[in-house]
Design a protein around this motif. Structure first.
Motif, PDB file in Angstrom:
ATOM      1  N   ALA A  10       0.732  -1.251   0.084  1.00 30.07           N
ATOM      2  CA  ALA A  10       0.000  -0.102  -0.002  1.00 30.07           C
ATOM      3  C   ALA A  10       0.804   1.414  -0.035  1.00 30.07           C
ATOM      4  O   ALA A  10       0.519   2.256  -0.747  1.00 30.07           O
ATOM      5  CB  ALA A  10      -1.164   0.010   1.012  1.00 30.07           C
ATOM      6  N   MET A  11       1.876   1.403   0.894  1.00 32.72           N
ATOM      7  CA  MET A  11       2.790   2.340   0.982  1.00 32.72           C
ATOM      8  C   MET A  11       3.426   2.460  -0.424  1.00 32.72           C
ATOM      9  O   MET A  11       3.685   3.686  -0.789  1.00 32.72           O
ATOM     10  CB  MET A  11       3.576   2.115   2.084  1.00 32.72           C
ATOM     11  N   LEU A  12       3.956   1.650  -1.079  1.00 36.98           N
ATOM     12  CA  LEU A  12       4.667   1.439  -2.445  1.00 36.98           C
ATOM     13  C   LEU A  12       3.685   2.205  -3.389  1.00 36.98           C
ATOM     14  O   LEU A  12       4.089   2.803  -4.340  1.00 36.98           O
ATOM     15  CB  LEU A  12       5.004   0.222  -2.792  1.00 36.98           C
ATOM     16  N   GLY A  13       2.512   1.792  -3.297  1.00 40.21           N
ATOM     17  CA  GLY A  13       1.511   2.194  -4.313  1.00 40.21           C
ATOM     18  C   GLY A  13       1.137   3.694  -4.134  1.00 40.21           C
ATOM     19  O   GLY A  13       1.230   4.427  -5.029  1.00 40.21           O
ATOM     20  N   LEU A  14       1.265   4.175  -2.848  1.00 39.42           N
ATOM     21  CA  LEU A  14       1.223   5.755  -2.547  1.00 39.42           C
ATOM     22  C   LEU A  14       2.047   6.463  -3.096  1.00 39.42           C
ATOM     23  O   LEU A  14       1.986   7.438  -3.572  1.00 39.42           O
ATOM     24  CB  LEU A  14       0.758   5.798  -1.055  1.00 39.42           C
ATOM     25  N   ALA A  15       3.289   5.880  -2.899  1.00 38.71           N
ATOM     26  CA  ALA A  15       4.559   6.500  -3.427  1.00 38.71           C
ATOM     27  C   ALA A  15       4.565   6.712  -4.877  1.00 38.71           C
ATOM     28  O   ALA A  15       5.169   7.668  -5.198  1.00 38.71           O
ATOM     29  CB  ALA A  15       5.845   5.951  -2.807  1.00 38.71           C
ATOM     30  N   ALA A  16       4.341   5.583  -5.347  1.00 40.37           N
ATOM     31  CA  ALA A  16       4.041   5.605  -7.050  1.00 40.37           C
ATOM     32  C   ALA A  16       3.142   6.656  -7.543  1.00 40.37           C
ATOM     33  O   ALA A  16       3.446   7.425  -8.467  1.00 40.37           O
ATOM     34  CB  ALA A  16       3.965   4.248  -7.405  1.00 40.37           C
ATOM     35  N   GLU A  17       1.846   6.692  -6.657  1.00 41.16           N
ATOM     36  CA  GLU A  17       1.028   7.486  -7.422  1.00 41.16           C
ATOM     37  C   GLU A  17       1.421   9.202  -7.109  1.00 41.16           C
ATOM     38  O   GLU A  17       1.084   9.953  -7.765  1.00 41.16           O
ATOM     39  CB  GLU A  17      -0.346   7.308  -6.443  1.00 41.16           C
ATOM     40  N   MET A  18       2.250   9.445  -5.860  1.00 42.47           N
ATOM     41  CA  MET A  18       2.723  10.659  -5.570  1.00 42.47           C
ATOM     42  C   MET A  18       3.743  11.106  -6.701  1.00 42.47           C
ATOM     43  O   MET A  18       3.664  12.351  -7.042  1.00 42.47           O
ATOM     44  CB  MET A  18       3.342  10.571  -4.184  1.00 42.47           C
ATOM     45  N   VAL A  19       4.551  10.207  -7.281  1.00 39.86           N
ATOM     46  CA  VAL A  19       5.610  10.512  -8.325  1.00 39.86           C
ATOM     47  C   VAL A  19       4.915  10.778  -9.620  1.00 39.86           C
ATOM     48  O   VAL A  19       5.432  11.714 -10.059  1.00 39.86           O
ATOM     49  CB  VAL A  19       6.655   9.400  -8.437  1.00 39.86           C
ATOM     50  N   LEU A  20       3.704   9.947  -9.927  1.00 35.38           N
ATOM     51  CA  LEU A  20       2.961  10.107 -10.963  1.00 35.38           C
ATOM     52  C   LEU A  20       2.265  11.429 -11.137  1.00 35.38           C
ATOM     53  O   LEU A  20       2.324  12.136 -11.895  1.00 35.38           O
ATOM     54  CB  LEU A  20       2.039   9.030 -11.354  1.00 35.38           C
ATOM     55  N   ASP A  21       1.580  11.968  -9.903  1.00 34.85           N
ATOM     56  CA  ASP A  21       1.050  13.027  -9.827  1.00 34.85           C
ATOM     57  C   ASP A  21       1.865  14.279 -10.084  1.00 34.85           C
ATOM     58  O   ASP A  21       1.669  15.323 -10.728  1.00 34.85           O
ATOM     59  CB  ASP A  21       0.212  13.087  -8.568  1.00 34.85           C
ATOM     60  N   ASP A  22       3.035  14.076  -9.424  1.00 34.14           N
ATOM     61  CA  ASP A  22       4.022  15.097  -9.626  1.00 34.14           C
ATOM     62  C   ASP A  22       4.506  15.533 -10.982  1.00 34.14           C
ATOM     63  O   ASP A  22       4.507  16.553 -11.642  1.00 34.14           O
ATOM     64  CB  ASP A  22       5.190  14.851  -8.664  1.00 34.14           C
ATOM     65  N   ALA A  23       4.505  14.342 -11.629  1.00 30.19           N
ATOM     66  CA  ALA A  23       5.146  14.346 -13.038  1.00 30.19           C
ATOM     67  C   ALA A  23       3.942  14.867 -14.057  1.00 30.19           C
ATOM     68  O   ALA A  23       4.328  15.818 -14.931  1.00 30.19           O
ATOM     69  CB  ALA A  23       5.633  13.047 -13.614  1.00 30.19           C
ATOM     70  N   VAL A  24       2.665  14.480 -13.668  1.00 30.70           N
ATOM     71  CA  VAL A  24       1.578  15.018 -14.419  1.00 30.70           C
ATOM     72  C   VAL A  24       1.316  16.625 -14.321  1.00 30.70           C
ATOM     73  O   VAL A  24       1.456  17.508 -15.124  1.00 30.70           O
ATOM     74  CB  VAL A  24       0.593  14.545 -14.367  1.00 30.70           C
ATOM     75  N   GLN A  25       1.581  17.001 -13.146  1.00 27.31           N
ATOM     76  CA  GLN A  25       1.366  18.525 -12.642  1.00 27.31           C
ATOM     77  C   GLN A  25       2.622  19.427 -13.229  1.00 27.31           C
ATOM     78  O   GLN A  25       2.502  20.043 -14.111  1.00 27.31           O
ATOM     79  CB  GLN A  25       1.443  18.925 -11.308  1.00 27.31           C
ATOM     80  N   LYS A  26       3.830  18.762 -13.399  1.00 25.35           N
ATOM     81  CA  LYS A  26       4.954  19.456 -14.091  1.00 25.35           C
ATOM     82  C   LYS A  26       4.920  19.464 -15.729  1.00 25.35           C
ATOM     83  O   LYS A  26       5.161  20.582 -16.367  1.00 25.35           O
ATOM     84  CB  LYS A  26       6.288  18.591 -13.836  1.00 25.35           C
ATOM     85  N   PHE A  27       4.336  18.392 -16.139  1.00 25.64           N
ATOM     86  CA  PHE A  27       4.049  18.440 -17.583  1.00 25.64           C
ATOM     87  C   PHE A  27       2.882  19.545 -17.848  1.00 25.64           C
ATOM     88  O   PHE A  27       3.057  20.375 -18.878  1.00 25.64           O
ATOM     89  CB  PHE A  27       3.732  17.103 -17.939  1.00 25.64           C
ATOM     90  N   ARG A  28       1.749  19.499 -17.197  1.00 27.47           N
ATOM     91  CA  ARG A  28       0.675  20.417 -17.395  1.00 27.47           C
ATOM     92  C   ARG A  28       1.144  21.973 -17.240  1.00 27.47           C
ATOM     93  O   ARG A  28       0.910  22.864 -18.013  1.00 27.47           O
ATOM     94  CB  ARG A  28      -0.555  20.455 -16.595  1.00 27.47           C
ATOM     95  N   LEU A  29       2.080  22.169 -16.111  1.00 27.32           N
ATOM     96  CA  LEU A  29       2.523  23.487 -16.054  1.00 27.32           C
ATOM     97  C   LEU A  29       3.543  23.899 -17.268  1.00 27.32           C
ATOM     98  O   LEU A  29       3.564  25.078 -17.790  1.00 27.32           O
ATOM     99  CB  LEU A  29       3.449  23.670 -14.812  1.00 27.32           C
ATOM    100  N   GLU A  30       4.476  23.236 -17.585  1.00 24.73           N
ATOM    101  CA  GLU A  30       5.051  23.357 -18.703  1.00 24.73           C
ATOM    102  C   GLU A  30       4.381  23.652 -19.928  1.00 24.73           C
ATOM    103  O   GLU A  30       4.866  24.382 -20.773  1.00 24.73           O
ATOM    104  CB  GLU A  30       6.011  22.239 -19.143  1.00 24.73           C
ATOM    105  N   ARG A  31       3.153  22.849 -20.312  1.00 24.95           N
ATOM    106  CA  ARG A  31       2.549  23.082 -21.453  1.00 24.95           C
ATOM    107  C   ARG A  31       1.853  24.462 -21.259  1.00 24.95           C
ATOM    108  O   ARG A  31       1.544  25.119 -22.407  1.00 24.95           O
ATOM    109  CB  ARG A  31       1.344  21.939 -21.634  1.00 24.95           C
ATOM    110  N   ILE A  32       1.281  24.757 -20.212  1.00 23.98           N
ATOM    111  CA  ILE A  32       0.464  26.040 -20.186  1.00 23.98           C
ATOM    112  C   ILE A  32       1.481  27.130 -20.339  1.00 23.98           C
ATOM    113  O   ILE A  32       1.436  28.133 -21.108  1.00 23.98           O
ATOM    114  CB  ILE A  32      -0.029  25.957 -18.827  1.00 23.98           C
ATOM    115  N   ASN A  33       2.776  26.935 -19.699  1.00 23.26           N
ATOM    116  CA  ASN A  33       3.690  28.043 -20.004  1.00 23.26           C
ATOM    117  C   ASN A  33       4.206  28.176 -21.262  1.00 23.26           C
ATOM    118  O   ASN A  33       4.329  29.351 -21.795  1.00 23.26           O
ATOM    119  CB  ASN A  33       5.055  27.785 -18.897  1.00 23.26           C
TER     120      ASN A  33
END
Length: 62
Positions: A10-33
């Protein structure tokens, strides 16, 4: 022992989800910029304002 394995997974799954969420947010921010840069270069004030508002709504608060 099984409970520890379930907890670990469960902890491993949460960590993976956090990494993915961070990557998606960085991608969105870059595209908007990039889109903001294009709108500024084209002199498109309406698009610039819309994108700036979107950027402010998703930008992390730190």
């Amino acid at each position: 022992m099984d409970k520890m394995k379930v907890t670990y997974e469960a902890m491993l799954g949460l960590a993976a989800e956090m990494v993915l969420d961070d990557a998606v947010q960085k991608f969105r921010l870059e595209r908007i910029n990039q889109a903001i840069d294009k709108a500024l270069a084209a002199g498109d004030e309406d698009t610039f304002l819309r994108l700036a508002n979107e950027l402010n709504s998703i930008r992390p608060t730190s």
